[in-house]
Design an enzyme around this catalytic site. Structure first.
Site, mmCIF file in Angstrom:
data_model
loop_
_atom_site.group_PDB
_atom_site.id
_atom_site.type_symbol
_atom_site.label_atom_id
_atom_site.label_comp_id
_atom_site.label_asym_id
_atom_site.label_seq_id
_atom_site.Cartn_x
_atom_site.Cartn_y
_atom_site.Cartn_z
ATOM 1 N N HIS A 103 82.543 89.510 38.161
ATOM 2 C CA HIS A 103 81.316 89.856 38.880
ATOM 3 C C HIS A 103 80.636 88.587 39.369
ATOM 4 C CE1 HIS A 103 80.335 89.313 34.621
ATOM 5 N NE2 HIS A 103 79.164 88.838 35.030
ATOM 6 N N HIS A 105 76.904 87.034 40.344
ATOM 7 C CA HIS A 105 75.449 87.192 40.276
ATOM 8 C C HIS A 105 74.863 86.700 41.604
ATOM 9 C CE1 HIS A 105 75.094 87.430 35.739
ATOM 10 N NE2 HIS A 105 76.291 86.874 35.837
HETATM 11 P P1 5GP Z 1 77.825 87.373 32.572
HETATM 12 O O1 5GP Z 1 77.079 86.759 31.412
HETATM 13 O O2 5GP Z 1 79.085 88.066 32.098
HETATM 14 O O3 5GP Z 1 78.070 86.432 33.716
HETATM 15 O O4 5GP Z 1 76.851 88.475 33.168
HETATM 16 C C1 5GP Z 1 76.771 89.765 32.687
HETATM 17 C C2 5GP Z 1 75.488 90.366 33.228
HETATM 18 O O5 5GP Z 1 75.595 91.767 33.124
HETATM 19 C C3 5GP Z 1 74.234 89.945 32.468
HETATM 20 O O6 5GP Z 1 73.332 89.317 33.356
HETATM 21 C C4 5GP Z 1 73.690 91.257 31.894
HETATM 22 O O7 5GP Z 1 72.294 91.335 31.956
HETATM 23 C C5 5GP Z 1 74.337 92.306 32.795
HETATM 24 N N1 5GP Z 1 74.600 93.579 32.134
HETATM 25 C C6 5GP Z 1 75.163 93.760 30.898
HETATM 26 N N2 5GP Z 1 75.285 95.078 30.639
HETATM 27 C C7 5GP Z 1 74.812 95.741 31.718
HETATM 28 C C8 5GP Z 1 74.673 97.123 32.034
HETATM 29 O O8 5GP Z 1 75.021 98.025 31.262
HETATM 30 N N3 5GP Z 1 74.125 97.424 33.243
HETATM 31 C C9 5GP Z 1 73.721 96.464 34.130
HETATM 32 N N4 5GP Z 1 73.199 96.865 35.293
HETATM 33 N N5 5GP Z 1 73.836 95.144 33.855
HETATM 34 C C10 5GP Z 1 74.380 94.784 32.665
#
Ligand code: 5GP
Ligand code: ZN
Length: 140
Positions: A103, A105
């Site tokens: 993903h 951001h």
């Molecule tokens: P990472 O740390 O893997 O780059 O980002 C994961 C992101 O996913 C985090 O910013 C977290 O807030 C978001 N996130 C985690 N679980 C969920 C969810 O169930 N729904 C949504 N919309 N965002 C999520």
């Protein structure tokens, strides 16, 4: 046929099993608001098909994800009054990736939003430069 990981929360969001605040969707890509936003409008853009991170995502799909990320950033600037955005993808736990489904951001930035994205700096090690460049070039 898309690969789906039954335990993956982003696969579940992509296939509609878990709800989200969706801002964009097409056949391959979905974008929705981050549940714990860093700023107003913080959006996640991802392929519906499961790839663990950017490094394993096929190029055409990666291009598509980045096209959508660009659209989201443009909309955040044009419609939410953001003055810019940070576009970030974390690859691996060490880099801060908590959900192992690729993903991106797209984090809109505002005046005085209090977000500090400060990377440490160091001096480039001249003795190591040749090896670094050669190693990266060999891997491309
Ligand atoms: P990472 O740390 O893997 O780059 O980002 C994961 C992101 O996913 C985090 O910013 C977290 O807030 C978001 N996130 C985690 N679980 C969920 C969810 O169930 N729904 C949504 N919309 N965002 C999520
Ligand atoms: Zn997944």
């Amino acid at each position: 046929m898309s690969e789906q990981k039954t335990s993956c929360i982003f696969c579940k969001i992509a296939n509609g099993t878990i709800p989200c605040y969706k801002v964009y969707e097409d056949n391959e890509v979905i974008a929705f608001l981050d549940v714990n936003p860093s700023s107003r409008g913080h959006t996640l853009v991802l392929p519906k098909e499961h790839f663990s991170s950017m490094v394993t995502c096929p190029k055409n799909l990666l291009d598509h994800v980045m096209e959508v990320a660009q659209l989201i950033a443009q909309a955040q600037i044009a419609q939410l009054g953001a003055s810019g955005a940070n576009v970030i993808t974390n690859i691996g736990e060490k880099a801060g990736q908590t959900i192992p489904h690729f993903h991106v951001h797209v984090i809109p930035r505002y005046e005085k939003d209090g977000i500090l994205l400060q990377l440490p700096t160091s001096k480039l090690n001249e003795q190591d430069v040749k090896l670094i460049v050669d190693s990266i070039q060999k891997g491309i």
